[in-house]
Design a protein around this motif. Structure first.
Motif, mmCIF file in Angstrom:
data_model
loop_
_atom_site.group_PDB
_atom_site.id
_atom_site.type_symbol
_atom_site.label_atom_id
_atom_site.label_comp_id
_atom_site.label_asym_id
_atom_site.label_seq_id
_atom_site.Cartn_x
_atom_site.Cartn_y
_atom_site.Cartn_z
ATOM 1 N N HIS A 82 1.599 7.807 3.797
ATOM 2 C CA HIS A 82 0.739 6.636 3.589
ATOM 3 C C HIS A 82 -0.425 6.965 2.664
ATOM 4 O O HIS A 82 -0.830 6.135 1.847
ATOM 5 C CB HIS A 82 0.202 6.115 4.923
ATOM 6 N N GLU A 83 -0.949 8.172 2.778
ATOM 7 C CA GLU A 83 -2.074 8.577 1.939
ATOM 8 C C GLU A 83 -1.708 8.588 0.456
ATOM 9 O O GLU A 83 -2.552 8.392 -0.403
ATOM 10 C CB GLU A 83 -2.604 9.961 2.354
ATOM 11 N N ASP A 84 -0.440 8.844 0.157
ATOM 12 C CA ASP A 84 0.031 8.878 -1.221
ATOM 13 C C ASP A 84 0.190 7.476 -1.811
ATOM 14 O O ASP A 84 0.169 7.312 -3.033
ATOM 15 C CB ASP A 84 1.366 9.615 -1.317
ATOM 16 N N VAL A 85 0.374 6.505 -0.967
ATOM 17 C CA VAL A 85 0.624 5.132 -1.406
ATOM 18 C C VAL A 85 -0.678 4.379 -1.666
ATOM 19 O O VAL A 85 -0.736 3.505 -2.537
ATOM 20 C CB VAL A 85 1.466 4.389 -0.339
ATOM 21 N N ILE A 86 -1.719 4.723 -0.956
ATOM 22 C CA ILE A 86 -2.973 3.957 -1.024
ATOM 23 C C ILE A 86 -3.568 3.898 -2.435
ATOM 24 O O ILE A 86 -3.868 2.805 -2.919
ATOM 25 C CB ILE A 86 -3.983 4.474 0.018
ATOM 26 N N PRO A 87 -3.776 5.011 -3.140
ATOM 27 C CA PRO A 87 -4.390 4.912 -4.479
ATOM 28 C C PRO A 87 -3.614 4.028 -5.459
ATOM 29 O O PRO A 87 -4.212 3.171 -6.112
ATOM 30 C CB PRO A 87 -4.478 6.358 -4.948
ATOM 31 N N PRO A 88 -2.282 4.162 -5.574
ATOM 32 C CA PRO A 88 -1.574 3.287 -6.508
ATOM 33 C C PRO A 88 -1.641 1.804 -6.117
ATOM 34 O O PRO A 88 -1.716 0.935 -6.991
ATOM 35 C CB PRO A 88 -0.129 3.787 -6.482
ATOM 36 N N VAL A 89 -1.626 1.545 -4.836
ATOM 37 C CA VAL A 89 -1.739 0.152 -4.384
ATOM 38 C C VAL A 89 -3.115 -0.402 -4.727
ATOM 39 O O VAL A 89 -3.241 -1.535 -5.223
ATOM 40 C CB VAL A 89 -1.457 0.038 -2.866
ATOM 41 N N LEU A 90 -4.151 0.381 -4.494
ATOM 42 C CA LEU A 90 -5.502 -0.066 -4.843
ATOM 43 C C LEU A 90 -5.643 -0.268 -6.347
ATOM 44 O O LEU A 90 -6.287 -1.217 -6.797
ATOM 45 C CB LEU A 90 -6.535 0.935 -4.337
ATOM 46 N N LYS A 91 -5.012 0.609 -7.132
ATOM 47 C CA LYS A 91 -5.050 0.468 -8.585
ATOM 48 C C LYS A 91 -4.379 -0.834 -9.009
ATOM 49 O O LYS A 91 -4.901 -1.571 -9.854
ATOM 50 C CB LYS A 91 -4.380 1.659 -9.255
ATOM 51 N N ALA A 92 -3.232 -1.146 -8.430
ATOM 52 C CA ALA A 92 -2.531 -2.390 -8.753
ATOM 53 C C ALA A 92 -3.349 -3.614 -8.336
ATOM 54 O O ALA A 92 -3.426 -4.601 -9.082
ATOM 55 C CB ALA A 92 -1.158 -2.411 -8.083
ATOM 56 N N LEU A 93 -3.955 -3.562 -7.170
ATOM 57 C CA LEU A 93 -4.807 -4.666 -6.719
ATOM 58 C C LEU A 93 -5.995 -4.851 -7.646
ATOM 59 O O LEU A 93 -6.388 -5.980 -7.969
ATOM 60 C CB LEU A 93 -5.282 -4.424 -5.281
ATOM 61 N N ASN A 94 -6.568 -3.738 -8.101
ATOM 62 C CA ASN A 94 -7.688 -3.799 -9.028
ATOM 63 C C ASN A 94 -7.262 -4.427 -10.351
ATOM 64 O O ASN A 94 -7.973 -5.261 -10.918
ATOM 65 C CB ASN A 94 -8.266 -2.401 -9.247
ATOM 66 N N GLU A 95 -6.091 -4.049 -10.846
ATOM 67 C CA GLU A 95 -5.588 -4.634 -12.087
ATOM 68 C C GLU A 95 -5.330 -6.131 -11.918
ATOM 69 O O GLU A 95 -5.591 -6.913 -12.831
ATOM 70 C CB GLU A 95 -4.328 -3.904 -12.539
ATOM 71 N N ASN A 96 -4.821 -6.522 -10.761
ATOM 72 C CA ASN A 96 -4.638 -7.949 -10.483
ATOM 73 C C ASN A 96 -5.974 -8.673 -10.486
ATOM 74 O O ASN A 96 -6.097 -9.786 -11.010
ATOM 75 C CB ASN A 96 -3.941 -8.163 -9.143
ATOM 76 N N GLN A 97 -7.002 -8.060 -9.902
ATOM 77 C CA GLN A 97 -8.333 -8.663 -9.873
ATOM 78 C C GLN A 97 -8.856 -8.867 -11.292
ATOM 79 O O GLN A 97 -9.410 -9.903 -11.616
ATOM 80 C CB GLN A 97 -9.300 -7.790 -9.073
ATOM 81 N N LEU A 98 -8.663 -7.858 -12.141
ATOM 82 C CA LEU A 98 -9.120 -7.970 -13.522
ATOM 83 C C LEU A 98 -8.383 -9.083 -14.264
ATOM 84 O O LEU A 98 -8.982 -9.815 -15.066
ATOM 85 C CB LEU A 98 -8.944 -6.635 -14.246
ATOM 86 N N ALA A 99 -7.093 -9.230 -13.995
ATOM 87 C CA ALA A 99 -6.322 -10.316 -14.615
ATOM 88 C C ALA A 99 -6.825 -11.674 -14.136
ATOM 89 O O ALA A 99 -6.948 -12.620 -14.933
ATOM 90 C CB ALA A 99 -4.841 -10.152 -14.298
#
Length: 69
Positions: free
Chosen positions: A3-20
């Motif tokens: 789970h710890e490995d999944v969190i950063p990429p998911v947060l990065k994707a959510l951040n990119e969605n926010q920017l869009a």
């Protein structure tokens, strides 16, 4: 995968969605402003300022998480 490995990429994707979403909202705000709704534009700009204020902290936190192994 841990789970710890999944969190950063998911947060990065959510951040990119926010920017869009911010970019889309800015376009809509311009459209509304061109039609004379100054109060609405002012309110939206206030909300966008809060997103911009937090963006640097979000970017830095995600970068730190992506570097940790």
């Amino acid at each position: 995968m841990r789970h710890e490995d999944v969190i950063p990429p998911v947060l990065k994707a959510l951040n990119e969605n926010q920017l869009a979403l911010v970019a889309a909202i800015e376009e809509l705000t311009k459209w509304v402003g061109d039609r004379g709704s100054v109060d609405t534009v002012r309110n939206v700009h206030g909300a966008l300022e809060m997103l911009a204020y937090n963006q640097a902290s979000i970017d830095m936190s995600i970068a730190l998480m992506m570097r940790q192994d």
